[in-house]
Design an enzyme around this catalytic site. Structure first.
Site, mmCIF file in Angstrom:
data_model
loop_
_atom_site.group_PDB
_atom_site.id
_atom_site.type_symbol
_atom_site.label_atom_id
_atom_site.label_comp_id
_atom_site.label_asym_id
_atom_site.label_seq_id
_atom_site.Cartn_x
_atom_site.Cartn_y
_atom_site.Cartn_z
ATOM 1 N N GLY A 50 0.810 -1.063 -0.075
ATOM 2 C CA GLY A 50 0.015 0.230 -0.017
ATOM 3 C C GLY A 50 0.653 1.023 -0.014
ATOM 4 O O GLY A 50 1.760 1.333 -0.891
ATOM 5 N N GLU A 51 0.721 2.078 1.119
ATOM 6 C CA GLU A 51 1.658 3.203 1.012
ATOM 7 C C GLU A 51 2.035 3.285 2.592
ATOM 8 O O GLU A 51 1.021 3.812 3.294
ATOM 9 C CB GLU A 51 0.728 4.488 0.567
ATOM 10 C CG GLU A 51 1.472 5.506 -0.128
ATOM 11 C CD GLU A 51 2.405 6.227 0.865
ATOM 12 O OE1 GLU A 51 3.607 6.434 0.594
ATOM 13 O OE2 GLU A 51 2.022 6.599 2.056
ATOM 14 N N SER A 52 3.150 3.312 2.934
ATOM 15 C CA SER A 52 3.597 3.323 4.130
ATOM 16 C C SER A 52 3.277 4.333 4.942
ATOM 17 O O SER A 52 2.910 4.277 6.113
ATOM 18 C CB SER A 52 5.176 3.156 4.144
ATOM 19 O OG SER A 52 5.829 4.364 3.411
ATOM 20 N N ILE B 61 6.128 -2.662 -7.208
ATOM 21 C CA ILE B 61 5.226 -1.450 -7.545
ATOM 22 C C ILE B 61 5.859 -0.368 -6.312
ATOM 23 O O ILE B 61 5.553 -0.536 -5.346
ATOM 24 C CB ILE B 61 3.841 -1.707 -7.434
ATOM 25 C CG1 ILE B 61 3.364 -2.869 -8.348
ATOM 26 C CG2 ILE B 61 3.207 -0.442 -7.442
ATOM 27 C CD1 ILE B 61 1.983 -3.317 -7.873
ATOM 28 N N ARG B 62 6.206 0.528 -6.815
ATOM 29 C CA ARG B 62 7.064 1.617 -5.835
ATOM 30 C C ARG B 62 7.787 0.860 -4.767
ATOM 31 O O ARG B 62 7.656 1.223 -3.603
ATOM 32 C CB ARG B 62 5.947 2.427 -5.470
ATOM 33 C CG ARG B 62 5.345 3.422 -6.418
ATOM 34 C CD ARG B 62 4.114 4.207 -5.928
ATOM 35 N NE ARG B 62 4.912 5.303 -4.956
ATOM 36 C CZ ARG B 62 3.798 6.203 -4.074
ATOM 37 N NH1 ARG B 62 2.651 5.755 -4.011
ATOM 38 N NH2 ARG B 62 4.424 6.810 -3.313
ATOM 39 N N CYS C 142 6.081 -5.041 0.677
ATOM 40 C CA CYS C 142 6.328 -3.865 0.014
ATOM 41 C C CYS C 142 6.218 -2.663 1.158
ATOM 42 O O CYS C 142 7.071 -2.596 2.044
ATOM 43 C CB CYS C 142 5.162 -3.390 -1.157
ATOM 44 S SG CYS C 142 5.871 -1.946 -2.197
ATOM 45 N N ARG D 110 12.794 3.652 1.196
ATOM 46 C CA ARG D 110 11.368 3.933 0.733
ATOM 47 C C ARG D 110 11.411 4.160 -0.677
ATOM 48 O O ARG D 110 12.360 4.958 -1.227
ATOM 49 C CB ARG D 110 10.647 4.943 1.476
ATOM 50 C CG ARG D 110 9.141 5.037 1.244
ATOM 51 C CD ARG D 110 8.630 6.048 2.312
ATOM 52 N NE ARG D 110 7.392 6.556 1.880
ATOM 53 C CZ ARG D 110 7.250 7.815 1.289
ATOM 54 N NH1 ARG D 110 8.368 8.615 0.955
ATOM 55 N NH2 ARG D 110 5.949 8.148 0.846
ATOM 56 N N GLU E 174 0.831 -11.202 -3.654
ATOM 57 C CA GLU E 174 -0.282 -11.537 -3.411
ATOM 58 C C GLU E 174 -0.947 -11.269 -4.730
ATOM 59 O O GLU E 174 -1.943 -11.560 -5.056
ATOM 60 C CB GLU E 174 -1.121 -10.588 -2.297
ATOM 61 C CG GLU E 174 -0.924 -9.111 -2.594
ATOM 62 C CD GLU E 174 0.221 -8.306 -2.346
ATOM 63 O OE1 GLU E 174 0.255 -7.022 -2.293
ATOM 64 O OE2 GLU E 174 1.353 -9.144 -2.175
ATOM 65 N N HIS F 275 4.964 -7.972 -4.329
ATOM 66 C CA HIS F 275 3.762 -8.091 -3.983
ATOM 67 C C HIS F 275 3.551 -9.655 -4.244
ATOM 68 O O HIS F 275 2.800 -9.860 -5.446
ATOM 69 C CB HIS F 275 2.961 -7.257 -4.707
ATOM 70 C CG HIS F 275 2.900 -5.834 -4.352
ATOM 71 N ND1 HIS F 275 1.971 -5.375 -3.460
ATOM 72 C CD2 HIS F 275 3.951 -4.990 -4.551
ATOM 73 C CE1 HIS F 275 2.262 -3.966 -3.030
ATOM 74 N NE2 HIS F 275 3.455 -3.722 -3.785
#
Length: 211
Positions: free
Chosen positions: A55-57, A145-146, A87, A116, A188, A186
């Site tokens: 997601g976004e940390s 992804i990022r 991630c 990050r 998943e 990822h």
């Protein structure tokens, strides 16, 4: 080689504040676990292991504080709760981060320094084959992804995988320290459930007090 354990059926929580919650739950069920979405501190007492999803940390950290989950998460992980972060979840399990926002905190637990967004922005997302220790001879087709990478690890951390190609070859992208593990990528988002099987087996071993 990590020996597959099948007897116990663990209940594995997925931190459901933000990110790929449904995808992780589906993969964990394929690995033979029951799942529980975790949003409240009391739900941590009902699980045998925990996944911190991608997601976004920074969003995940702020929501964990808002839901009064950050300290309970730290205490449960310090107390031996098995946890896996993918991630953004890898960043959340890192003891140290680089390129975080001002004041950004983590849950911690793995003696590593993570950078990050190290592999670039959303437009720099890519897929690559990564050999993973203890998860078979076939390289894992990983989705980045990022993604962060691991810049350094302590003596207690086992490196499970490194990027093999491109300008970032050799960068650490999968680690384990005792009952904790993390990946930059990822799993998943693929149909390959080896990482989730590995973590579910780690949880079963912790339930049996075999680690």
């Amino acid at each position: 080689m990590f020996t597959h354990v099948t007897a116990a059926v663990p209940t594995i929580g997925v931190l459901a504040l933000q990110g790929d919650v449904r995808e992780h739950a589906r993969a964990l069920e394929q690995a033979g676990a029951r799942t529980l979405n975790v949003r409240r501190a009391e739900e941590l007492d009902r699980i045998d292991g925990l996944v911190l999803p991608g997601g976004e940390s920074t969003t995940m950290w702020r929501l964990a504080r808002a839901f009064e989950l950050l300290e309970p998460l730290r205490k449960r992980i310090e107390g031996g709760l098995p946890a896996y972060g993918s991630c953004a979840g890898m960043i959340m399990l890192a003891d140290r981060i680089r390129d975080g926002v001002a004041g950004q905190e983590t849950v911690g637990g793995i003696d590593m320094t993570v950078r990050r967004n190290a592999f670039g922005r959303q437009v720099d997302s890519f897929e690559s084959d990564v050999p993973l220790t203890g998860m078979g001879d076939t390289p894992y087709h990983a989705v980045f992804i990022r993604a962060p990478w691991v810049e350094s690890v302590g003596d207690a951390v086992e490196v499970l995988g490194r990027a093999e190609s491109g300008p970032n070859a050799g960068r650490i992208v999968a680690v384990r320290q005792g009952r904790l593990m993390a990946t930059s990528f990822h799993p998943e988002l693929t149909g390959d459930f080896r990482v989730h099987h590995y973590f579910a087996d780690l949880v079963r071993r912790a339930m049996r007090k075999e680690d």
